[in-house]
Scaffold this motif. Structure first.
Motif, PDB file in Angstrom:
ATOM      1  N   TRP A  15      -0.954 -23.559  -9.756  1.00 28.10           N
ATOM      2  CA  TRP A  15       0.071 -23.460 -10.804  1.00 28.10           C
ATOM      3  C   TRP A  15       1.241 -24.388 -10.498  1.00 28.10           C
ATOM      4  O   TRP A  15       1.762 -25.046 -11.407  1.00 28.10           O
ATOM      5  CB  TRP A  15       0.575 -22.020 -10.916  1.00 28.10           C
ATOM      6  CG  TRP A  15      -0.337 -21.079 -11.632  1.00 28.10           C
ATOM      7  CD1 TRP A  15      -0.853 -19.914 -11.161  1.00 28.10           C
ATOM      8  CD2 TRP A  15      -0.841 -21.217 -12.967  1.00 28.10           C
ATOM      9  NE1 TRP A  15      -1.650 -19.316 -12.105  1.00 28.10           N
ATOM     10  CE2 TRP A  15      -1.660 -20.092 -13.224  1.00 28.10           C
ATOM     11  CE3 TRP A  15      -0.685 -22.175 -13.961  1.00 28.10           C
ATOM     12  CZ2 TRP A  15      -2.311 -19.907 -14.439  1.00 28.10           C
ATOM     13  CZ3 TRP A  15      -1.348 -21.987 -15.167  1.00 28.10           C
ATOM     14  CH2 TRP A  15      -2.141 -20.871 -15.398  1.00 28.10           C
ATOM     15  N   SER A  57       0.175 -27.971 -11.330  1.00 26.99           N
ATOM     16  CA  SER A  57       0.140 -28.258 -12.767  1.00 26.99           C
ATOM     17  C   SER A  57       1.550 -28.434 -13.327  1.00 26.99           C
ATOM     18  O   SER A  57       1.767 -29.215 -14.253  1.00 26.99           O
ATOM     19  CB  SER A  57      -0.590 -27.134 -13.513  1.00 26.99           C
ATOM     20  OG  SER A  57       0.124 -25.911 -13.425  1.00 26.99           O
ATOM     21  N   THR A  58       2.514 -27.708 -12.748  1.00 25.65           N
ATOM     22  CA  THR A  58       3.905 -27.833 -13.207  1.00 25.65           C
ATOM     23  C   THR A  58       4.482 -29.191 -12.853  1.00 25.65           C
ATOM     24  O   THR A  58       5.088 -29.867 -13.698  1.00 25.65           O
ATOM     25  CB  THR A  58       4.766 -26.718 -12.594  1.00 25.65           C
ATOM     26  OG1 THR A  58       4.235 -25.446 -12.955  1.00 25.65           O
ATOM     27  CG2 THR A  58       6.203 -26.814 -13.082  1.00 25.65           C
ATOM     28  N   GLN A 103      12.171 -27.026 -17.143  1.00 28.27           N
ATOM     29  CA  GLN A 103      12.732 -27.682 -18.327  1.00 28.27           C
ATOM     30  C   GLN A 103      14.185 -27.285 -18.552  1.00 28.27           C
ATOM     31  O   GLN A 103      15.025 -28.123 -18.894  1.00 28.27           O
ATOM     32  CB  GLN A 103      11.888 -27.329 -19.547  1.00 28.27           C
ATOM     33  CG  GLN A 103      10.485 -27.925 -19.519  1.00 28.27           C
ATOM     34  CD  GLN A 103       9.585 -27.346 -20.600  1.00 28.27           C
ATOM     35  OE1 GLN A 103      10.008 -26.506 -21.399  1.00 28.27           O
ATOM     36  NE2 GLN A 103       8.336 -27.791 -20.621  1.00 28.27           N
ATOM     37  N   ARG A 163       2.874 -31.870 -12.169  1.00 28.59           N
ATOM     38  CA  ARG A 163       2.159 -32.911 -12.910  1.00 28.59           C
ATOM     39  C   ARG A 163       2.767 -33.095 -14.300  1.00 28.59           C
ATOM     40  O   ARG A 163       2.904 -34.226 -14.787  1.00 28.59           O
ATOM     41  CB  ARG A 163       0.681 -32.553 -13.042  1.00 28.59           C
ATOM     42  CG  ARG A 163      -0.170 -32.807 -11.820  1.00 28.59           C
ATOM     43  CD  ARG A 163      -1.611 -32.387 -12.076  1.00 28.59           C
ATOM     44  NE  ARG A 163      -2.456 -32.526 -10.915  1.00 28.59           N
ATOM     45  CZ  ARG A 163      -3.095 -33.642 -10.575  1.00 28.59           C
ATOM     46  NH1 ARG A 163      -2.973 -34.728 -11.327  1.00 28.59           N
ATOM     47  NH2 ARG A 163      -3.857 -33.679  -9.502  1.00 28.59           N
ATOM     48  N   SER A 164       3.133 -31.976 -14.934  1.00 28.21           N
ATOM     49  CA  SER A 164       3.701 -32.075 -16.278  1.00 28.21           C
ATOM     50  C   SER A 164       5.049 -32.784 -16.268  1.00 28.21           C
ATOM     51  O   SER A 164       5.424 -33.431 -17.242  1.00 28.21           O
ATOM     52  CB  SER A 164       3.851 -30.678 -16.884  1.00 28.21           C
ATOM     53  OG  SER A 164       4.802 -29.913 -16.167  1.00 28.21           O
ATOM     54  N   TYR A 165       5.779 -32.663 -15.162  1.00 29.36           N
ATOM     55  CA  TYR A 165       7.085 -33.318 -15.070  1.00 29.36           C
ATOM     56  C   TYR A 165       6.984 -34.712 -14.453  1.00 29.36           C
ATOM     57  O   TYR A 165       7.770 -35.600 -14.775  1.00 29.36           O
ATOM     58  CB  TYR A 165       8.048 -32.448 -14.253  1.00 29.36           C
ATOM     59  CG  TYR A 165       9.411 -33.066 -14.095  1.00 29.36           C
ATOM     60  CD1 TYR A 165      10.259 -33.216 -15.193  1.00 29.36           C
ATOM     61  CD2 TYR A 165       9.843 -33.518 -12.858  1.00 29.36           C
ATOM     62  CE1 TYR A 165      11.508 -33.797 -15.050  1.00 29.36           C
ATOM     63  CE2 TYR A 165      11.093 -34.095 -12.707  1.00 29.36           C
ATOM     64  CZ  TYR A 165      11.921 -34.230 -13.811  1.00 29.36           C
ATOM     65  OH  TYR A 165      13.162 -34.819 -13.665  1.00 29.36           O
ATOM     66  N   LYS A 180       3.726 -20.665 -17.138  1.00 28.06           N
ATOM     67  CA  LYS A 180       4.693 -20.801 -18.230  1.00 28.06           C
ATOM     68  C   LYS A 180       6.124 -20.718 -17.714  1.00 28.06           C
ATOM     69  O   LYS A 180       7.000 -21.485 -18.140  1.00 28.06           O
ATOM     70  CB  LYS A 180       4.444 -19.719 -19.277  1.00 28.06           C
ATOM     71  CG  LYS A 180       3.105 -19.823 -19.986  1.00 28.06           C
ATOM     72  CD  LYS A 180       2.933 -18.698 -21.002  1.00 28.06           C
ATOM     73  CE  LYS A 180       1.601 -18.792 -21.721  1.00 28.06           C
ATOM     74  NZ  LYS A 180       1.416 -17.671 -22.694  1.00 28.06           N
ATOM     75  N   ARG A 211       7.271 -23.895 -15.875  1.00 29.24           N
ATOM     76  CA  ARG A 211       7.658 -24.960 -16.802  1.00 29.24           C
ATOM     77  C   ARG A 211       8.976 -24.631 -17.499  1.00 29.24           C
ATOM     78  O   ARG A 211       9.827 -25.514 -17.684  1.00 29.24           O
ATOM     79  CB  ARG A 211       6.548 -25.181 -17.829  1.00 29.24           C
ATOM     80  CG  ARG A 211       5.287 -25.795 -17.244  1.00 29.24           C
ATOM     81  CD  ARG A 211       4.217 -26.005 -18.319  1.00 29.24           C
ATOM     82  NE  ARG A 211       3.046 -26.680 -17.802  1.00 29.24           N
ATOM     83  CZ  ARG A 211       2.032 -26.077 -17.204  1.00 29.24           C
ATOM     84  NH1 ARG A 211       2.064 -24.763 -17.056  1.00 29.24           N
ATOM     85  NH2 ARG A 211       0.996 -26.756 -16.753  1.00 29.24           N
TER      86      ARG A 211
END
Length: 733
Positions: free
Chosen positions: A465, A468-469, A426, A471-473, A419, A422
């Motif tokens: 972790w 996954s971060t 962001q 990948r989200s961006y 969390k 991210r």
């Protein structure tokens, strides 16, 4: 209700924290008694010797009590041996000399049977007690445990010492077994303990443990024929030595974990496991490709000039072939394509986590350009790395351009880490016109593997972790690491020589090259032995100086590290395009937010950095280790000065449970005027935006809330404030 209240009260009390800290801190017993001319123990050595010392103390106590009872003629039956034999002689009609061998044999057999049964009973009862204890924790709402077979193995392993102590010492209480028998068994298990913690190699431990085991078994079986006795003792001792050493080998104790198999609660926050209780490392490809050869980890670390160079790091299964990395500009004619052949490091010392780590140094990149990665394995292109995947990156801006960074420390692998990743990403993207930060700067204690090669699984979880971060961006963000105590398993102590660590066995060094080495004028990937815990990175218009607080290299003013840092900052000042912002990242705080450390402000293993920062005008110093949030006013020579260094910290980016200070443990702004804000126990990251004439800082928490903002003018030609008070007014909370 009473049990719940007592458990909760103990785990949240200062007494429990202080008591556990006494045993878990490897410096406490050795702060005043240096070993080997200032060499202190690593965490692995400390845990091993502490466990062995505790075991020896318990066994010695039992033996002393048994010796006292014997001197009083009470070996466990309530009568002296001589009285017992006289009585049996009168009943049987046999002479005492004829009866003695039979009685000794019968007694030895019964002793071994009783002791073996008692040992098994201890193993089972301690295991059941552990399960009940976990249930009590859950009832009290103190944490959660994924109760699986690996946890049973781990718990069983932890309580084997207790069973063995009772097994050895009970023979002395039950009957007249020679003292040498349990003593030899104890020596054997101390050797086994050292194998479990990796202090002794498995093969050496098996050989060394065989000797006392065979001696003890020989003395414990006096009634057997010599030939049978020899065979039984030899085979049993060899089997016991092999089973005991291999059963607990690869012991791992890591903290602030949620993904590692083993015993874990949110209150205690540690996991224990062995090779047998962990899933063997499986290099699962990050994406699907036609060849099935994609790496299981892919991440970037920065070299000295982040605008033109960086490292691409990949993990493959053992036996991987040659890997070539290509960086191709996503927009044609926007930059230069670059290629490099990776250097392979065979990480066989990681035990069940063994793998091949490939690192490729890309040089000659174009600043502020998006590149698409393409990887070749054995001269065959891996498919599935298209533009819609995160396997691309943006180089840092040019040296005179605005730069953004995300900074933090003390992470672990809890869910809150993902969390925070991210949230920091962001927040940085939104403050820098949609561009990703040039790097994540993490000031130590990253995955909390305690410097144990057997705990490489903690790094696998942390890198998951990270993956996954990004990948989200949709884009890779490079990493910069400072070293912490839980990365190397060593402690930083002012004036002490750090323990020698094997960089080849530490994932912190083996996985993450962070500076290049030059050979005949050509930059290359450094070997494992060449990797230093301090390095510098020019990231756009910011200079990031990463320092070691004394975990691997000395940190005093006359040390090699500080000489290097002075030359780096002097060279930067004389540059034609000096950095707008100078910032440092290290682990141990100079100005801790803890009340108990207030008297040590300006002192400690990082204290020599103050003079360095004051002389060279470092703007921001990011501190960690204490697990809290804090920000000071600008300081120079430990006093308020508008041109001084702002110290930010104190490293809490995902961890919770044991070791987190409470509100009463932290200082208040009203009690210390050099604090700009009230410290908090709050997971957070710092985002930094360095513009041509100013820097903007934001503190963001797990919920993406910006709870602190700070602006600072950096232009040397800007008008100075008339007082420090007016300068502080530019910060808003």
């Amino acid at each position: 209700q009473l049990v719940r209240a007592l458990i909760r009260r103990f785990l949240t009390s200062n007494v429990s924290r202080d008591t556990l800290s006494l045993f878990l801190s490897p410096t406490m017993p050795f702060e005043t008694v240096p070993l080997l001319q200032g060499r202190f123990l690593t965490y692995t050595e400390y845990f091993a010797f502490l466990t062995a010392a505790g075991l020896a103390l318990v066994a010695a106590t039992c033996l002393i009590v048994a010796a006292i009872l014997r001197r009083r003629g009470k070996p466990g039956t309530g009568a002296s041996p001589s009285a017992t034999r006289v009585e049996m002689t009168s009943r049987s009609g046999m002479s005492e000399s004829e009866l003695a061998p039979l009685q000794d044999t019968e007694q030895a057999t019964s002793v071994n049977i009783c002791c073996s049964c008692l040992g098994v009973a201890v193993y089972v009862s301690t295991l059941v007690a552990s399960v009940v204890l976990i249930g009590m924790f859950n009832m009290a709402g103190m944490g959660e445990v994924n109760f699986t077979y690996p946890i049973l193995i781990s718990l069983f392993l932890c309580f084997v010492p207790a069973g063995l102590v009772i097994r050895c010492c009970s023979s002395v209480f039950i009957a007249e077994t020679p003292f040498l028998v349990p003593a030899l068994h104890l020596v054997a298990f101390l050797i086994v303990e050292l194998v479990w913690f990796g202090v002794l190699p498995e093969a050496v431990g098996i050989v060394l443990a065989f000797i006392p085991l065979s001696g003890g078994l020989w003395l414990a079986t006096p009634g057997l024929e010599k030939q049978k006795r020899t065979a039984l003792v030899g085979l049993s001792s060899a089997a016991l030595a092999v089973v005991l050493c291999l059963f607990g080998s690869g012991f791992c104790l890591d903290v602030y974990q949620e993904q590692t198999p083993g015993f874990f609660t949110s209150s205690l926050g540690f996991a224990m496991s062995t090779h047998w209780s962990r899933t063997r490392f499986s290099c699962k490809p990050l994406w699907s490709d036609d060849l099935g050869l994609a790496p299981c980890h892919l991440y970037l670390t920065l070299a000295e000039d982040a605008s033109t160079s960086l490292f691409v790091n990949m993990h493959f299964p053992r036996g991987s072939g040659r890997v070539t990395v290509f960086a191709i500009p996503q927009q044609p004619r926007s930059g230069h394509s670059v290629a490099a052949i990776s250097k392979k490091f065979e990480m066989i010392r990681l035990g069940s986590g063994a793998r091949d780590v490939h690192s490729a140094l890309l040089v000659g990149l174009t600043a502020d350009t998006v590149y698409q990665l393409q990887i070749q394995v054995l001269d065959k292109n891996l498919t599935g790395m298209g533009q819609d995947t995160p396997w691309r990156f943006r180089t840092a801006p040019a040296h005179n351009q605005t730069t953004s960074l995300v900074l933090c420390g003390d992470m672990g692998t809890a869910t809150s880490v993902g969390k925070l990743f991210r949230a920091g990403l962001q927040t940085s993207v939104s403050s820098s016109e949609g561009k990703a930060p040039a790097a994540f700067v993490i000031g130590g204690d990253v995955a909390y593997d305690n410097g144990m090669p057997t705990c490489s699984c903690a790094w696998d979880n942390w890198l998951s972790w990270y993956a996954s971060t990004v990948r989200s961006y949709g884009m890779l963000v490079p990493l910069i690491f400072a070293v912490g105590n839980h990365d190397t398993g060593t402690e930083a102590i002012e004036g002490a020589t750090p323990p020698r660590v094997s960089k080849a066995g530490l994932p912190f060094f083996a996985f993450f090259p962070q500076h290049a080495e030059t050979e005949q004028g050509v930059a290359r990937v450094p070997s494992l032995s060449e990797r230093a815990p301090y390095h510098v990175h020019r990231v756009g218009n910011a200079l990031v100086l990463v320092l070691d607080s004394g975990y691997v290299e000395r940190s005093d003013w006359h040390s090699k590290q500080l000489e290097w840092a002075r030359s780096v900052l002097a060279k930067e000042k004389a540059s034609s395009t000096p950095a707008t912002a100078l910032l440092a990242s290290y682990h141990v705080p100079i100005y801790s937010s803890m009340k108990s450390q207030h008297q040590s402000w300006g002192k400690g293993p990082s204290s020599a950095f103050v003079q360095l920062f004051d002389e060279h005008g470092v703007h921001f110093a990011f501190e960690n280790h204490v697990h809290a949030y804090k920000r000071t006013v600008p300081l120079r020579n430990n006093e308020l000065n508008e041109e001084g260094t702002v110290y930010l910290g104190d490293g809490q980016a995902g961890i919770s449970g044991l070791g987190i200070p409470g509100p009463d443990d932290l200082m208040a702004k009203v009690d210390e005027p050099r604090l700009a804000v009230d410290p908090q126990s709050r997971n957070h990251m710092w985002t930094l935006l360095v513009e041509p004439d100013r820097a903007k800082l934001h503190a963001v928490d797990v919920d993406s809330e910006i709870f602190d903002s700070y602006n600072r003018t950096l232009s040397r030609n800007s008008q100075k404030k008339s007082s420090a008070a007016s300068y502080i007014e530019s910060a808003e909370l």
